[in-house]
Design a protein around this motif. Sequence first.
Motif, short mmCIF file in Angstrom:
data_model
loop_
_atom_site.label_atom_id
_atom_site.label_comp_id
_atom_site.label_asym_id
_atom_site.label_seq_id
_atom_site.Cartn_x
_atom_site.Cartn_y
_atom_site.Cartn_z
N LEU A 1 -26.57 78.97 100.14
CA LEU A 1 -25.99 79.47 101.38
C LEU A 1 -24.58 79.99 101.11
O LEU A 1 -23.96 79.62 100.10
N PRO A 2 -24.05 80.86 101.99
CA PRO A 2 -22.70 81.43 101.77
C PRO A 2 -21.67 80.35 101.49
O PRO A 2 -21.59 79.34 102.20
N GLY A 3 -20.89 80.56 100.43
CA GLY A 3 -19.85 79.61 100.04
C GLY A 3 -20.29 78.59 99.02
O GLY A 3 -19.47 77.92 98.41
N VAL A 4 -21.62 78.44 98.82
CA VAL A 4 -22.15 77.46 97.88
C VAL A 4 -22.38 78.13 96.53
O VAL A 4 -23.00 79.20 96.46
N SER A 5 -21.89 77.53 95.47
CA SER A 5 -22.11 78.02 94.11
C SER A 5 -23.06 77.07 93.39
O SER A 5 -22.93 75.85 93.48
N ALA A 6 -24.03 77.66 92.67
CA ALA A 6 -25.03 76.87 91.95
C ALA A 6 -25.01 77.24 90.48
O ALA A 6 -24.87 78.41 90.11
N SER A 7 -25.14 76.23 89.63
CA SER A 7 -25.24 76.44 88.19
C SER A 7 -26.11 75.33 87.62
O SER A 7 -26.48 74.38 88.32
N VAL A 8 -26.44 75.48 86.34
CA VAL A 8 -27.28 74.49 85.67
C VAL A 8 -26.56 74.03 84.41
O VAL A 8 -26.05 74.86 83.65
N ASP A 9 -26.47 72.72 84.20
CA ASP A 9 -25.78 72.24 83.01
C ASP A 9 -26.71 72.28 81.80
O ASP A 9 -27.86 72.71 81.89
N ASP A 10 -26.21 71.81 80.65
CA ASP A 10 -27.00 71.94 79.43
C ASP A 10 -28.19 71.00 79.36
O ASP A 10 -29.01 71.10 78.45
N THR A 11 -28.32 70.10 80.33
CA THR A 11 -29.51 69.24 80.41
C THR A 11 -30.53 69.79 81.39
O THR A 11 -31.61 69.21 81.54
N GLY A 12 -30.20 70.91 82.06
CA GLY A 12 -31.11 71.47 83.04
C GLY A 12 -30.87 70.97 84.45
O GLY A 12 -31.61 71.33 85.37
N GLN A 13 -29.83 70.14 84.65
CA GLN A 13 -29.56 69.59 85.97
C GLN A 13 -28.81 70.60 86.84
O GLN A 13 -27.89 71.27 86.39
N LEU A 14 -29.20 70.68 88.10
CA LEU A 14 -28.57 71.57 89.06
C LEU A 14 -27.21 71.02 89.48
O LEU A 14 -27.09 69.86 89.88
N LEU A 15 -26.19 71.88 89.40
CA LEU A 15 -24.84 71.54 89.84
C LEU A 15 -24.47 72.44 91.01
O LEU A 15 -24.76 73.64 90.99
N LEU A 16 -23.83 71.88 92.01
CA LEU A 16 -23.43 72.63 93.20
C LEU A 16 -21.94 72.42 93.48
O LEU A 16 -21.38 71.36 93.18
N SER A 17 -21.34 73.41 94.10
CA SER A 17 -19.97 73.27 94.56
C SER A 17 -19.78 74.17 95.77
O SER A 17 -20.60 75.04 96.06
N GLY A 18 -18.69 73.95 96.50
CA GLY A 18 -18.41 74.75 97.69
C GLY A 18 -17.55 73.98 98.66
O GLY A 18 -17.29 72.77 98.47
N PRO A 19 -17.10 74.62 99.73
CA PRO A 19 -16.20 73.96 100.68
C PRO A 19 -16.81 72.78 101.41
O PRO A 19 -16.09 71.91 101.88
N SER A 20 -18.15 72.72 101.49
CA SER A 20 -18.79 71.60 102.18
C SER A 20 -19.15 70.46 101.24
O SER A 20 -19.78 69.49 101.66
N ALA A 21 -18.75 70.56 99.98
CA ALA A 21 -19.05 69.50 99.01
C ALA A 21 -18.15 68.29 99.24
O ALA A 21 -16.98 68.42 99.63
N ALA A 22 -18.68 67.11 98.96
CA ALA A 22 -17.89 65.88 99.08
C ALA A 22 -16.70 65.91 98.14
O ALA A 22 -16.72 66.58 97.09
N HIS A 23 -15.67 65.18 98.50
CA HIS A 23 -14.46 65.14 97.67
C HIS A 23 -14.64 64.25 96.46
O HIS A 23 -14.21 64.58 95.34
N ARG A 24 -15.32 63.10 96.63
CA ARG A 24 -15.44 62.12 95.54
C ARG A 24 -16.42 61.03 95.96
O ARG A 24 -16.88 60.99 97.10
#
Length: 487
Positions: A324-347
């Motif tokens: 969705l708009p603002g969400v960035s998706a990538s895959v790490d070297d193990t094949g796991q999906l990584l997400l980031s964006g303004p609606s992501a948790a802080h910690r």
Amino acid sequence: MLGGLETALRRSHPDRPAVLGRRGIRRGDLADLATMYAGALHHRGLTAGDTLGVAVRPGPRALAIMLAAYRLGLRVAVLDPSAGPDVLTARLALAQPALVVADAAAQAVAGWAQRLAGRAGLALPSLDRLGPVVTVGRRLPGCAPALESRAGGAAPDRSDMDGDAVIVFTSGTTSRPRAVVHTRASVSAGMAAVARLVGPRPDDVVLGGTFFVLVPALASGATVAQPARSSRKLAAQLGRLRPQHTYLTPPQLRAALDAGARFTGSVYSGSAPVSAALLDRARAAGATAAYGVYALTELFPAAAVEAAEKAAFDGDGDLIGAPLPGVSASVDDTGQLLLSGPSAAHRYLGEEPLRNVATGDVAHLDAHGRIVLGGRCKDMILRRAENIYPGLYEPALHVPGVNLALLVGVPAGDGDEKLVAVVEPQPGADERALRAALAAPLARMGAARPDAVVFAPVPVAGRSRKPDRAAASALAARLTAAGDGRG
């Protein structure tokens, strides 16, 4: 959105219904209730940055408490009474709330409330172990003192401050719970994303029970209704209200369809895997559009896919749509999906800030930039749209006479799973005595109680001979199919 909701409720059609149903409320009355709770909490001495534990059933009262907490700059720790007393006590110790607000149902622990607690799957530790507790709503015998009503006019307005907004517990063990911390900015961004995805309008009726559905709908001027619990009543509710937008978990959606429900407007389903076949059933039952929504506690919502697009996908894996708009998706070297964006948790509570959200899902991005899932790399089990983490409950199964015990998921069709406890007795242990010994810990597991318990050697693998969860799941599937498992 949250900061301005109380004002919007009071200024925009205050006499219109905000929430429909037996526990419904008008928009202006909901704003007044939030103001009253803000005054009462301020009078109790709570100040910006304090943590407020909330164990209140979803509905207008819970929403008003959240609005009051937001106004005061408090951090809300969401407490799930169905998690079991040991897990809940550990979570309280980690969150250390200055005050816990609970309704009567959440306090149903003994005496007059035993039957009610059993029917609702509720179990809380005794009140003296919870720390300071107050009751909101109807106060019944045995409940904590009531939260005193206050006009709220003198309560400060910290709606525009930064900082933590909510703590949502997800996993861990009773000795080391884990919780997601969202800031006020990430919560607002998530709700704005829902508003863009759903697009509620002032005269719409929105059917859905989650906070992230209620707030954007109310902020737009729409009326909301919470889904009925029984499938028959839910089907009747859909026919009576004819909502323009409906959000149901996959189990709710399947049950409603099985009960003959007809849909109007758009349908959204998430919180568990959503198959193309299930979305097609919703379309065939009248929905103008049906979306599978991919979301996590750490980032809500992340992606969405409409029924037609999902059905047309012929590649390997499960298409969940473009980020969705603002969400960035990538895959790490193990094949796991990584997400980031303004609606992501802080910690995670007590840990360093997150750079990315590690989803625990194996995935790849196709040529169109869409996310395609290939399975889960975590041990989490999904049952009836509930996340169950085995590590929370397995230690309790190691009663005298048990050599090893695992909780595993067994596929139950359409993305759902059954929860099975695989228990390996010690040599010479009596199965009947073990079942009796396991009765108490199983009863304390609340919503995570297994569907079946099977007695068999737990498969192990590798040089370290660690338990093999995949093999244990296959074993549990064979034994339960053969009728060797009993709940």
